[in-house]
Design an enzyme around this catalytic site. Structure first.
Site, PDB file in Angstrom:
ATOM      1  CE  LYS A   1      -4.402   1.311   0.349  1.00 27.62           C
ATOM      2  NZ  LYS A   1      -5.137   0.992   1.584  1.00 27.62           N
ATOM      3  CG  HIS A   2      -0.246   4.794  -0.060  1.00 24.16           C
ATOM      4  ND1 HIS A   2      -0.730   5.513  -1.121  1.00 24.16           N
ATOM      5  CD2 HIS A   2      -1.284   4.635   0.788  1.00 24.16           C
ATOM      6  CE1 HIS A   2      -2.005   5.799  -0.925  1.00 24.16           C
ATOM      7  NE2 HIS A   2      -2.374   5.259   0.224  1.00 24.16           N
TER       8      HIS A   2
ATOM      9  CG  ASN B   1      14.657   5.966  10.126  1.00 27.97           C
ATOM     10  OD1 ASN B   1      15.735   5.702   9.644  1.00 27.97           O
ATOM     11  ND2 ASN B   1      14.414   7.090  10.773  1.00 27.97           N
TER      12      ASN B   1
ATOM     13  CG  HIS C   1      15.925   7.926   1.687  1.00 27.69           C
ATOM     14  ND1 HIS C   1      17.196   7.388   1.722  1.00 27.69           N
ATOM     15  CD2 HIS C   1      15.648   8.314   2.947  1.00 27.69           C
ATOM     16  CE1 HIS C   1      17.670   7.484   2.952  1.00 27.69           C
ATOM     17  NE2 HIS C   1      16.753   8.029   3.720  1.00 27.69           N
TER      18      HIS C   1
END
Length: 526
Positions: free
Chosen positions: A277-278, A420, A526
């Site tokens: 999800k996302h 993180n 990231h």
């Protein structure tokens, strides 16, 4: 400078590698009274179709030489293309040297990209570097006020219609010229990339990037953003190579999330399911069957799984398809699916089913690019893998065999979670995932909170993290992160190590009586 708008074609040069539509184009040109010039196989195909055609060597009075490497690189061809009809001096020089104007050029290039993709040797690849073709294309595109340039059979029909109406417009020729330069740019980029790869330079001084637009998307991440999906010629299995069996068109976010899910599930050899999800995994599990793996992956976070992307590393079967179909799912991606599974999903009209044929190799190389203001970043793919033999036990207690298996699993999942990243796992399944937080402690706490919600959903009073192991994608800068994992019930931890406070973190682990191993490799995402 006056520029003609509607340009008829009196003479055309047709020299194509891909002969799709060549005969139809030739017939349309002849019907409008155009003379056809051609070379080699193109000339033969036109002649075999009964069309009058003049070989370029007969037109120029100069034979093809050097095994065909030189055939159109002569003044009678390039002068005919580049001569400006609106400049008397150009016209006079063309007449003086008996250079006939060429009003249309149709060229598609030697199949260099396809030759490389086929695994051909260096000699074959080099022989498929077109020289005359790009020169013709660039010349015709430069002189587009007077010359029509065609580089793709998909362009033929509109030009044929224009010829029937009297000729091509300046607007159309300018658009075709832009497409022509884009084609030669992509072609040169492919060649430059091949040379860089041959010398082992994945990040060369001049980085070339080219893509073919596969489709325009309804919008980007948000409705006010425009977007398109491009392919780069790579054969890596995934969203670009998949067959869409059913469902509406994929959105920008669907494509991004599906790629993330499929890359993650390819990490595992046992039957595995990843729910994303996302762009973040919200449930990952391996088991002795895909059906069982689905059950355990869903248990990790059933709330987030709603409207998610599901990736499987094996053939989707009917039983698993029925289970997935019980919740709203945007996309399912797998190497294959049984006919029975396809029949089950056919009732879900909005669900997209993508089949790739195979899995991507998680250890393969490659380059990933991300745009920045004023430039872009390029890095090699994170294909690093930690093996048990490279782990370093840093606590008094070593992990048990069961803990070690789960530690390896959890760290492999953490590689695909945004930093993180904290991943709790037990019995080959995630039981809590914390992603994308500014603080690693916050990621650990969010994972526990999600785990508690999941526990309540399946009738348990304590978070699923009790008795689990935990993975961190990077080192703990302070002992508080490790202490949060202990509070959540983790009995073993895997992390890269490398903090200046490693001794404090190790001491905290020993105090709690848990096992901890260092990998020496981090997986920031990231």
């Amino acid at each position: 400078m006056s520029q003609p708008s509607l340009q008829p074609v009196r003479r055309a040069l047709l020299s194509v590698s891909d002969k799709t539509g060549l005969i139809e184009l030739g017939r349309a040109l002849v019907a409008q009274g155009a003379e056809l010039l051609s070379t080699g196989g193109s000339a033969k195909a036109l002649r075999d179709a009964g069309l009058p055609v003049t070989e370029v060597s007969d037109h120029t009075g100069f034979p093809e030489i050097l095994d065909g490497r030189v055939k159109t690189l002569v003044p009678h061809i390039h002068g005919g293309i580049l001569g400006r009809r609106d400049l008397p001096a150009h016209v006079a020089q063309m007449e003086e040297h008996k250079i006939a104007p060429i009003d249309l050029v149709a060229v598609n290039l030697y199949p260099f990209e396809a030759t490389v993709a086929s695994g051909a040797g260096d000699e074959d690849c080099i022989e498929n570097i077109d020289i005359g073709g790009p020169a013709l294309i660039r010349a015709a595109a430069k002189n587009h006020p007077h010359v029509t340039i065609l580089t793709d059979p998909a362009q033929y029909d509109s030009v044929i219609d224009a010829l029937k109406a009297g000729g091509t417009t300046l607007e159309a020729r300018r658009a075709l010229a832009g497409a022509a330069y884009a084609r030669t740019a992509a072609y040169d980029a492919a060649i430059a990339t091949w040379f860089a790869q041959k010398r082992g330079d994945l990040l060369p001084e001049r980085f070339t990037l080219a893509g073919q637009r596969r489709e325009e998307l309804r919008y980007g991440e948000n409705p006010h953003q425009k977007a398109a999906f491009y392919t780069d010629g790579s054969t890596r299995p995934g969203v670009a190579t998949a067959r869409q069996i059913q469902g509406k068109a994929l959105s920008y976010n669907n494509l991004n999330d599906t790629d993330a899910a499929f890359e993650a599930v390819a990490e595992f050899t046992d039957p595995a399911v990843v729910i994303v999800k996302h762009a973040n995994p919200c449930g990952v599990a391996t088991a002795n069957s895909l059906s069982s793996a689905w059950d355990h992956a869903l248990r990790c976070d059933p709330v987030s799984a709603f409207g998610g992307i599901v990736a499987l590393n094996g053939t989707l079967d009917e039983e698993t398809a029925k289970k997935i179909a019980t919740i709203f799912t945007e996309v399912i991606v797998a190497p294959d699916a049984t006919n029975a599974a396809k029949a089950v999903l056919a009732a879900k009209k909005n669900l997209r089913l993508l089949l790739t044929g195979e899995l991507p190799d998680p250890t393969a190389g490659g380059v990933i690019v991300r745009s920045l203001a004023g430039g872009f970043l390029a890095q090699t793919r994170d294909n690093g893998r930690v093996e048990e033999s490279s782990l370093k036990v840093v606590t008094k207690r070593a992990p048990t065999p069961a803990e070690l298996r789960d530690l390896m699993f959890a760290f492999r999942v953490a590689k695909h979670v945004k930093s993180n990243a904290i991943v709790y796992a037990k019995d080959g399944a995630t039981v809590g995932i914390g992603a994308g937080q500014m603080s690693r402690v916050d990621s650990a706490r969010i994972a526990v909170s999600k785990s508690a919600e999941a526990a309540r959903a399946c009738g348990q009073s304590e978070p699923l993290t009790r008795g689990s192991v935990a993975a961190s994608d990077a080192f703990f800068p302070f002992a508080d992160g490790l202490e949060t994992l202990v509070e959540a019930g983790a009995t073993a931890v895997i992390q890269p190590g490398g903090s200046i406070r490693d001794d404090e973190v190790i001491a905290a682990a020993d105090k709690a009586g848990i096992a901890m191993v260092f990998t020496g490799m981090r997986h920031f995402r990231h």
